[in-house]
Design a protein around this motif. Structure first.
Motif, short mmCIF file in Angstrom:
data_model
loop_
_atom_site.label_atom_id
_atom_site.label_comp_id
_atom_site.label_asym_id
_atom_site.label_seq_id
_atom_site.Cartn_x
_atom_site.Cartn_y
_atom_site.Cartn_z
N ASP A 2 0.82 -1.21 0.00
CA ASP A 2 0.00 0.00 0.00
C ASP A 2 0.86 1.26 0.00
N LEU A 3 1.91 1.26 0.78
CA LEU A 3 2.78 2.44 0.84
C LEU A 3 3.49 2.67 -0.49
N VAL A 4 4.04 1.62 -1.06
CA VAL A 4 4.74 1.74 -2.34
C VAL A 4 3.76 2.05 -3.47
N GLY A 5 2.63 1.37 -3.48
CA GLY A 5 1.64 1.57 -4.54
C GLY A 5 1.02 2.96 -4.52
N THR A 6 0.66 3.44 -3.34
CA THR A 6 0.08 4.79 -3.28
C THR A 6 1.12 5.85 -3.63
N SER A 7 2.36 5.62 -3.25
CA SER A 7 3.42 6.56 -3.65
C SER A 7 3.59 6.56 -5.17
N THR A 8 3.53 5.38 -5.77
CA THR A 8 3.63 5.29 -7.22
C THR A 8 2.44 5.98 -7.88
N GLY A 9 1.26 5.74 -7.38
CA GLY A 9 0.07 6.38 -7.93
C GLY A 9 0.11 7.90 -7.80
N LEU A 10 0.59 8.38 -6.66
CA LEU A 10 0.71 9.83 -6.47
C LEU A 10 1.75 10.41 -7.41
N ALA A 11 2.85 9.69 -7.59
CA ALA A 11 3.89 10.16 -8.52
C ALA A 11 3.37 10.17 -9.96
N LEU A 12 2.63 9.15 -10.34
CA LEU A 12 2.04 9.12 -11.69
C LEU A 12 1.05 10.26 -11.87
N ARG A 13 0.30 10.54 -10.84
CA ARG A 13 -0.67 11.64 -10.91
C ARG A 13 0.04 12.96 -11.10
N GLU A 14 1.07 13.18 -10.32
CA GLU A 14 1.82 14.44 -10.42
C GLU A 14 2.53 14.56 -11.77
N ARG A 15 3.03 13.46 -12.28
CA ARG A 15 3.84 13.48 -13.50
C ARG A 15 2.99 13.59 -14.77
N TYR A 16 1.93 12.78 -14.84
CA TYR A 16 1.20 12.67 -16.09
C TYR A 16 -0.18 13.30 -16.10
N PHE A 17 -0.84 13.35 -14.96
CA PHE A 17 -2.23 13.79 -14.97
C PHE A 17 -2.42 15.23 -14.50
N LEU A 18 -1.43 15.83 -13.94
CA LEU A 18 -1.56 17.21 -13.48
C LEU A 18 -0.63 18.14 -14.25
N ARG A 19 -0.58 17.97 -15.50
CA ARG A 19 0.28 18.85 -16.30
C ARG A 19 -0.31 20.25 -16.28
N ARG A 20 0.50 21.16 -15.90
CA ARG A 20 0.07 22.56 -15.85
C ARG A 20 0.45 23.25 -17.15
N ARG A 21 -0.38 24.13 -17.53
CA ARG A 21 -0.08 24.87 -18.75
C ARG A 21 1.07 25.82 -18.49
N ARG A 22 1.92 25.89 -19.47
CA ARG A 22 3.06 26.80 -19.34
C ARG A 22 2.58 28.24 -19.51
N PRO A 23 3.10 29.13 -18.69
CA PRO A 23 2.68 30.53 -18.86
C PRO A 23 3.20 31.08 -20.17
N LEU A 24 2.42 31.96 -20.75
CA LEU A 24 2.82 32.57 -21.99
C LEU A 24 3.98 33.53 -21.76
N ALA A 25 4.84 33.59 -22.73
CA ALA A 25 5.94 34.54 -22.63
C ALA A 25 5.39 35.95 -22.78
N VAL A 26 6.07 36.90 -22.18
CA VAL A 26 5.59 38.28 -22.17
C VAL A 26 5.52 38.84 -23.59
N GLY A 27 6.47 38.51 -24.42
CA GLY A 27 6.52 39.04 -25.79
C GLY A 27 5.48 38.45 -26.70
N SER A 28 4.91 37.33 -26.36
CA SER A 28 3.96 36.67 -27.28
C SER A 28 2.52 37.12 -27.04
N GLU A 29 2.28 37.93 -26.07
CA GLU A 29 0.92 38.39 -25.82
C GLU A 29 0.54 39.47 -26.83
N ARG A 30 -0.66 39.35 -27.35
CA ARG A 30 -1.14 40.36 -28.29
C ARG A 30 -2.11 41.28 -27.59
N LYS A 31 -2.09 42.50 -28.03
CA LYS A 31 -2.96 43.50 -27.42
C LYS A 31 -4.15 43.80 -28.27
#
Length: 155
Positions: free
Chosen positions: A126-155
């Protein structure tokens, strides 16, 4: 916005529910390991690969549903306590319907004596499996969008 008490209550309920899932899976493995004839699949000896698969898949899924590391650790420890209660309840269930005549006070000690290695196995998997599941969640399922660069914003 949700109030802090509502968020905290939701977190506690999620932790207890996920711990109950771990507890039921581990409790069944302990019961099946001590009484393999009454388990599914019924056999003369308990199937260790079957127990490892059941514990592993359950713990990885619980790890995927966990929010953070501290919650995951609480889930594993609460699941360990619940596994003893589930295994004892499953062992006492034939007594409640009158099928087996066993002293009810000796069942928890019997399960702990013969199922101690299964308690340890369940806790470690349980300890190893839940750690693996949490790591998989953080790595693959919670991908955050990268912030846009300041120069690429259009007005």
């Amino acid at each position: 916005m949700a109030s802090p008490t509502r968020t905290q209550t939701r977190s506690i309920v999620r932790t207890v529910v996920l711990a109950a899932v771990l507890g039921v899976a581990s409790g069944y493995v302990i019961f099946y390991g001590v009484f393999p004839v009454t388990g599914v699949p019924a056999s003369g000896e308990a199937s260790v690969p079957w127990m490892l698969v059941l514990l592993g898949v359950t713990s990885i899924l619980v790890g995927l549903a966990s929010e953070n590391l501290s919650e995951m650790i609480f889930e594993v420890f609460i699941g360990l306590l619940l596994s003893g209660a589930v295994a004892t309840g499953m062992a006492l269930s034939p007594i409640l319907v009158g099928v087996a005549f066993v002293s009810p006070d000796s069942v928890p000690a019997f399960l702990f004596h013969y199922g101690f290695l299964l308690f340890v196995l369940g806790f470690v998997v349980d300890l190893v499996g839940t750690s693996t599941g949490l790591a998989l969640r953080e790595r693959y399922f919670l991908r955050r969008r990268r912030p846009l660069a300041v120069g690429s914003e259009r007005k």
